[in-house]
Enzyme design. Structure first.
Site, mmCIF file in Angstrom:
data_model
loop_
_atom_site.group_PDB
_atom_site.id
_atom_site.type_symbol
_atom_site.label_atom_id
_atom_site.label_comp_id
_atom_site.label_asym_id
_atom_site.label_seq_id
_atom_site.Cartn_x
_atom_site.Cartn_y
_atom_site.Cartn_z
ATOM 1 N NE ARG A 222 -43.329 -10.173 -43.396
ATOM 2 C CZ ARG A 222 -44.542 -9.702 -43.638
ATOM 3 N NH1 ARG A 222 -45.442 -10.472 -44.227
ATOM 4 N NH2 ARG A 222 -44.865 -8.489 -43.309
ATOM 5 C CE LYS B 255 -21.268 -17.558 -43.925
ATOM 6 N NZ LYS B 255 -19.833 -17.272 -43.693
ATOM 7 C CD GLU C 124 -12.545 -20.067 -50.955
ATOM 8 O OE1 GLU C 124 -12.520 -20.797 -49.948
ATOM 9 O OE2 GLU C 124 -12.696 -18.835 -50.890
ATOM 10 C CE LYS D 199 -19.875 -23.295 -47.510
ATOM 11 N NZ LYS D 199 -19.803 -22.054 -48.232
ATOM 12 C CD GLU E 190 -18.902 -17.756 -40.154
ATOM 13 O OE1 GLU E 190 -19.307 -18.004 -41.311
ATOM 14 O OE2 GLU E 190 -18.106 -16.863 -39.878
ATOM 15 N NE ARG F 172 -21.229 -21.247 -43.287
ATOM 16 C CZ ARG F 172 -22.318 -21.199 -44.031
ATOM 17 N NH1 ARG F 172 -23.469 -21.590 -43.523
ATOM 18 N NH2 ARG F 172 -22.276 -20.778 -45.277
ATOM 19 C CG ASN G 274 -14.688 -17.431 -42.405
ATOM 20 O OD1 ASN G 274 -15.225 -17.564 -43.501
ATOM 21 N ND2 ASN G 274 -15.380 -17.217 -41.300
ATOM 22 C CG HIS H 72 -11.793 -16.230 -46.221
ATOM 23 N ND1 HIS H 72 -11.103 -17.396 -46.496
ATOM 24 C CD2 HIS H 72 -12.797 -16.172 -47.142
ATOM 25 C CE1 HIS H 72 -11.684 -18.010 -47.523
ATOM 26 N NE2 HIS H 72 -12.705 -17.290 -47.934
ATOM 27 C CG HIS I 201 -12.798 -11.133 -46.722
ATOM 28 N ND1 HIS I 201 -13.676 -11.656 -45.808
ATOM 29 C CD2 HIS I 201 -13.088 -11.736 -47.901
ATOM 30 C CE1 HIS I 201 -14.461 -12.536 -46.404
ATOM 31 N NE2 HIS I 201 -14.120 -12.603 -47.671
ATOM 32 C CG HIS J 266 -12.812 -14.601 -52.937
ATOM 33 N ND1 HIS J 266 -12.829 -13.785 -51.826
ATOM 34 C CD2 HIS J 266 -13.074 -15.859 -52.487
ATOM 35 C CE1 HIS J 266 -13.095 -14.516 -50.754
ATOM 36 N NE2 HIS J 266 -13.250 -15.767 -51.124
HETATM 37 N N1 GLY Z 1 -17.713 -19.028 -47.568
HETATM 38 C C1 GLY Z 1 -17.688 -19.412 -46.214
HETATM 39 C C2 GLY Z 1 -18.993 -19.917 -45.718
HETATM 40 O O1 GLY Z 1 -19.882 -20.211 -46.488
HETATM 41 O O2 GLY Z 1 -19.163 -20.038 -44.547
#
Ligand code: GLY
Length: 373
Positions: A128, A150, A192, A234, A244, A248, A252, A255, A259, A272
């Site tokens: 957990r 993430k 990035e 960041k 997000e 946040r 993107n 993206h 993506h 990427h």
């Molecule tokens: N890679 C975008 C984020 O971490 O929100």
């Protein structure tokens, strides 16, 4: 090269706050081992890495932890996005159990975004949730994936469809790991870095453009400077919007189409950062079609991409409808509505939650028309 050049930044998340340690030679000098030992709190440490990084980073790290009296083991996962799946995570759980990793244990990921996402997700869900430390070794992972919590894996149906927000206890960034990174990977990370300038900091974009020749010859001071500012941006964004719900999403930028380009080419054709570079140009064009983005933004973006030798042209063989369909399947799409981060100017972007597909189609057609320009 010495400790004096180390940076320490904080991701401000209350009781889940953590430090980003940035410094040349953190791994080879043993300083990374010291930081990890500080987080081990008497528990065992399991290092997750790629076979190719064993000799250079993971084994020396495990030895330095053992010398400090910490029981450490190494588990390897195959390299590449295609190994980022649930069966690889299940293998990790079993290795953790065999090693006797308990709730006091610590997972340490050493590698790029794939290892970090997978090891982080295993740490988020094993027993957990146990603690983990990220040691990113690619520029892309250092400036983006390792910061912000993430974690996740891919499903055959799409990228990162299973995951969790699980903040690391620390991130250890050693720009010396970039000396052996293939040039194409380095450039992918620079995409990035350029993105941070566009979305958040005009002055930073200018200094990145100035520093690009030094960055591409892997000048340590230049790399450390841009990694530190990228991480700072960041950290500021994640500190205000961990999961997000709003701000946040600006990370993107580029993206939605990026993506989609990766997805329709089965993650084989573009790195990427390359897909994001093209996607950022399309995002500018979507903003131009909608009348919110001045053409000067695209001009500055393209100059930076050009200097970083990153692609800008939209692939002529990929139909706009294919991109639209892939974007609509993306996990960020809500009720089939297309979301784009659009730029008002350099350093000022916003989330548009319902961009008409016709605007995206028109932008892609314009983008394709620029291919030879
Ligand atoms: N890679 C975008 C984020 O971490 O929100």
């Amino acid at each position: 090269m010495g400790e004096l050049s180390d940076f320490c930044l904080s991701v401000p998340l209350g009781e889940r706050s953590y430090s980003l340690h940035i410094g040349n030679g953190l791994l080879s000098s043993g300083r990374a081992g010291g930081i990890i030992a500080g987080h081990a709190r008497g528990g065992k440490v399991c290092i997750v890495t790629h076979p190719g990084l064993l000799r250079s980073y993971a084994s020396p790290l495990a030895s330095s932890l053992s010398e400090m009296g910490i029981e450490a083991a190494i588990v390897t996962v195959p390299a590449g996005e295609r190994s980022k799946n649930l069966s690889a995570v299940a293998r990790l759980y079993r290795e953790f159990i065999l090693f006797g990793l308990d709730r006091k244990g610590l997972v340490v990921s050493v590698g790029g975004g794939v290892v970090g996402d997978m090891a982080g997700f295993a740490a988020a869900t094993y027993l957990r949730g146990i603690r983990f430390v990220q040691v990113p070794t690619t520029l892309l992972a250092q400036v983006d994936a390792s910061v912000g919590g993430k974690t996740g894996v891919d499903l055959p149906e799409g990228k990162n469809l299973v995951g969790a927000f699980h903040q690391p206890s620390a991130v250890i960034i050693d720009p010396a790991t970039l000396m052996t990174l293939p040039l194409r990977e380095l450039r992918s990370g620079l995409s990035e870095v350029i993105k941070y300038g566009i979305i958040y900091d005009k002055a930073f974009l200018s200094s990145v453009v100035t520093l690009l020749p030094a960055l591409m010859r892997r000048d340590e001071a230049a790399l450390t400077t841009v990694i530190a500012r990228s991480c700072e941006i960041k950290a500021e964004v994640v500190g205000q919007d961990e999961t997000e719900q709003g701000l946040r999403a600006i990370l993107n930028f580029g993206h939605t189409v990026g993506h989609a380009l990766e997805s329709v080419t089965a993650y084989r054709r573009f790195k990427h950062g390359e897909a994001i570079a093209i996607g950022m140009v399309t995002a500018c064009l979507v903003g131009e079609v909608l009348g919110v983005t001045p053409t000067s933004v695209r001009g500055e973006l393209c100059e930076a991409l050009e200097r970083a030798h990153l692609p800008q042209s939209f692939p002529l063989d990929i139909e706009a409808d294919l991109i639209l369909a892939a974007a609509q399947r993306d996990k960020k799409t809500e009720a089939g509505r297309l979301q784009f981060i659009l730029a008002r100017q350099i350093g000022e972007v916003f989330l548009s939650r319902n961009v008409p597909p016709e605007a995206v189609r028109a932008a892609i057609e314009r983008h394709k028309g620029l291919a030879d320009g």
